[in-house]
Design a protein around this motif. Structure first.
Motif, PDB file in Angstrom:
ATOM      1  N   VAL A 273       0.607  -1.355  -0.231  1.00 31.48           N
ATOM      2  CA  VAL A 273      -0.084  -0.153   0.038  1.00 31.48           C
ATOM      3  C   VAL A 273       0.869   1.547  -0.321  1.00 31.48           C
ATOM      4  O   VAL A 273       0.262   2.692  -0.602  1.00 31.48           O
ATOM      5  N   LYS A 274       2.204   1.369   0.237  1.00 30.25           N
ATOM      6  CA  LYS A 274       2.988   2.055   0.269  1.00 30.25           C
ATOM      7  C   LYS A 274       3.932   1.678   0.498  1.00 30.25           C
ATOM      8  O   LYS A 274       4.545   0.827   0.249  1.00 30.25           O
ATOM      9  N   GLU A 275       5.483   3.197   0.458  1.00 31.70           N
ATOM     10  CA  GLU A 275       6.604   2.300   0.020  1.00 31.70           C
ATOM     11  C   GLU A 275       6.786   2.316   1.355  1.00 31.70           C
ATOM     12  O   GLU A 275       6.713   2.800   2.868  1.00 31.70           O
ATOM     13  N   GLN A 276       8.269   1.379   1.864  1.00 33.68           N
ATOM     14  CA  GLN A 276       8.871   1.374   3.135  1.00 33.68           C
ATOM     15  C   GLN A 276       9.035   2.860   4.243  1.00 33.68           C
ATOM     16  O   GLN A 276       9.608   4.075   3.149  1.00 33.68           O
ATOM     17  N   GLN A 277       8.814   2.858   4.868  1.00 31.43           N
ATOM     18  CA  GLN A 277       9.729   4.401   6.038  1.00 31.43           C
ATOM     19  C   GLN A 277      10.038   4.352   7.641  1.00 31.43           C
ATOM     20  O   GLN A 277       9.711   3.912   8.744  1.00 31.43           O
ATOM     21  N   LEU A 278      11.487   3.166   6.307  1.00 27.53           N
ATOM     22  CA  LEU A 278      12.952   3.131   7.467  1.00 27.53           C
ATOM     23  C   LEU A 278      13.067   4.097   8.673  1.00 27.53           C
ATOM     24  O   LEU A 278      13.352   5.310   8.501  1.00 27.53           O
ATOM     25  N   ASP A 279      13.755   3.660   9.609  1.00 27.09           N
ATOM     26  CA  ASP A 279      14.703   4.552  10.782  1.00 27.09           C
ATOM     27  C   ASP A 279      15.770   5.019  10.077  1.00 27.09           C
ATOM     28  O   ASP A 279      15.935   4.487   9.079  1.00 27.09           O
ATOM     29  N   HIS A 280      16.326   5.911  10.802  1.00 29.46           N
ATOM     30  CA  HIS A 280      17.645   6.513   9.831  1.00 29.46           C
ATOM     31  C   HIS A 280      18.551   5.334   9.631  1.00 29.46           C
ATOM     32  O   HIS A 280      19.791   5.834   8.635  1.00 29.46           O
ATOM     33  N   ASN A 281      18.530   4.518  10.210  1.00 28.80           N
ATOM     34  CA  ASN A 281      20.387   3.688  10.852  1.00 28.80           C
ATOM     35  C   ASN A 281      19.532   2.020  10.175  1.00 28.80           C
ATOM     36  O   ASN A 281      20.139   1.480  10.327  1.00 28.80           O
ATOM     37  N   GLU A 282      18.346   1.637   8.849  1.00 29.56           N
ATOM     38  CA  GLU A 282      17.854   0.816   8.697  1.00 29.56           C
ATOM     39  C   GLU A 282      17.899   1.205   6.716  1.00 29.56           C
ATOM     40  O   GLU A 282      17.631   2.082   6.383  1.00 29.56           O
ATOM     41  N   GLU A 283      18.437   0.257   6.631  1.00 24.26           N
ATOM     42  CA  GLU A 283      18.435  -0.654   5.201  1.00 24.26           C
ATOM     43  C   GLU A 283      17.838  -1.451   5.184  1.00 24.26           C
ATOM     44  O   GLU A 283      18.355  -2.561   5.191  1.00 24.26           O
ATOM     45  N   ILE A 284      16.642  -2.178   4.640  1.00 24.30           N
ATOM     46  CA  ILE A 284      16.002  -3.261   4.386  1.00 24.30           C
ATOM     47  C   ILE A 284      15.881  -3.781   2.634  1.00 24.30           C
ATOM     48  O   ILE A 284      14.658  -2.152   2.337  1.00 24.30           O
ATOM     49  N   GLU A 285      16.384  -4.252   2.638  1.00 20.90           N
ATOM     50  CA  GLU A 285      15.576  -4.818   1.233  1.00 20.90           C
ATOM     51  C   GLU A 285      14.191  -5.673   1.638  1.00 20.90           C
ATOM     52  O   GLU A 285      14.415  -7.171   1.936  1.00 20.90           O
ATOM     53  N   VAL A 286      12.963  -6.284   0.684  1.00 22.78           N
ATOM     54  CA  VAL A 286      11.999  -6.549   1.165  1.00 22.78           C
ATOM     55  C   VAL A 286      12.081  -7.717  -0.591  1.00 22.78           C
ATOM     56  O   VAL A 286      12.646  -7.251  -1.278  1.00 22.78           O
ATOM     57  N   VAL A 287      12.230  -8.854   0.806  1.00 26.65           N
ATOM     58  CA  VAL A 287      12.166 -10.158  -0.575  1.00 26.65           C
ATOM     59  C   VAL A 287      11.063 -11.726  -0.470  1.00 26.65           C
ATOM     60  O   VAL A 287      10.748 -11.316   0.625  1.00 26.65           O
ATOM     61  N   LEU A 288      10.895 -11.547  -1.559  1.00 26.35           N
ATOM     62  CA  LEU A 288       9.060 -12.667  -1.746  1.00 26.35           C
ATOM     63  C   LEU A 288       9.818 -13.846  -2.267  1.00 26.35           C
ATOM     64  O   LEU A 288      10.277 -13.832  -3.216  1.00 26.35           O
ATOM     65  N   MET A 289       8.932 -14.919  -1.230  1.00 26.56           N
ATOM     66  CA  MET A 289       9.843 -16.512  -1.525  1.00 26.56           C
ATOM     67  C   MET A 289       8.801 -17.589  -1.001  1.00 26.56           C
ATOM     68  O   MET A 289       7.577 -16.915  -0.722  1.00 26.56           O
ATOM     69  N   SER A 290       9.274 -18.351  -2.151  1.00 27.66           N
ATOM     70  CA  SER A 290       7.299 -19.419  -1.905  1.00 27.66           C
ATOM     71  C   SER A 290       7.489 -19.861  -0.406  1.00 27.66           C
ATOM     72  O   SER A 290       8.386 -19.220   0.147  1.00 27.66           O
ATOM     73  N   VAL A 291       6.868 -20.253   0.048  1.00 30.74           N
ATOM     74  CA  VAL A 291       6.293 -21.475   1.324  1.00 30.74           C
ATOM     75  C   VAL A 291       8.124 -22.581   1.341  1.00 30.74           C
ATOM     76  O   VAL A 291       8.684 -22.691   2.165  1.00 30.74           O
TER      77      VAL A 291
END
Length: 185
Positions: free
Chosen positions: A133-151
């Motif tokens: 629904v929106k883009e990430q809103q990360l803390d100043h010290n966070e760099e997070i990559e979203v990864v979609l995987m199958s179960v």
């Protein structure tokens, strides 16, 4: 048989937003004085196995300074003092870290990371029906990559010991059991 210790005194050694350390003096039911006994105080934590509407697992990749590695994990974080409940905190963390909202949030219980020296719990959830629904809103010290995987891909990562954060492995196992997908080969 009562095995509970009685707290005789407690002294704070360090207090910060992310960590509080204290030194306790205790007495056992048999009269043994235990001093010093160090306890680390943390806010409770939350994590979730988050599934998209089409059943993909939302994993995150981020650097972890404690072991000096970039890891694949499930979304989660620290409960803020203003969070009215673990569910609220989990919904907030999911939206901040992934940009996804979920149609259902199922509690899977809570576990303690280190009962010998830490005072907090991790509240585990299964989040289903996720949609971006929106883009990430990360803390100043966070760099997070979203990864979609199958179960099945996530199951194999667990079996291959590729997910090393113990609280995240625990959350994944509870979620897989809840979904009837816990398969050990």
């Amino acid at each position: 048989m009562n095995m509970d210790w009685k707290l005789l005194s407690s002294e704070y050694l360090f207090k910060d937003d992310w960590l509080t350390a204290r030194k306790d003096k205790c007495i056992t039911p048999q009269g043994t004085i235990v001093e010093p006994y160090y306890v680390l105080e943390y806010n409770d934590w939350v994590n979730a196995v988050a599934l998209t509407e089409d059943g993909q697992v939302i994993m995150i990749r981020q650097y972890r300074q404690g072991i000096g590695q970039t890891l694949l994990e499930i979304p989660g974080g620290t409960m803020d003092a203003t969070d009215p409940s673990p569910e609220f905190a989990m919904e907030r963390e999911l939206l901040e870290e992934t940009g996804y909202e979920f149609s259902e949030l199922i509690s899977l219980g809570k576990v303690a990371a280190n009962t010998a020296s830490s005072n907090n719990y991790t509240h585990m959830f299964l989040a289903t029906g996720g949609r971006k629904v929106k883009e990430q809103q990360l803390d100043h010290n966070e760099e997070i990559e979203v990864v979609l995987m199958s179960v099945p891909e996530v199951q194999q990562l667990i079996l291959d010991n590729k997910i090393v954060h113990s609280l995240h492995v625990t959350g994944l196992c509870y979620a897989l059991m809840h979904m009837g997908r816990m398969e050990m080969k």
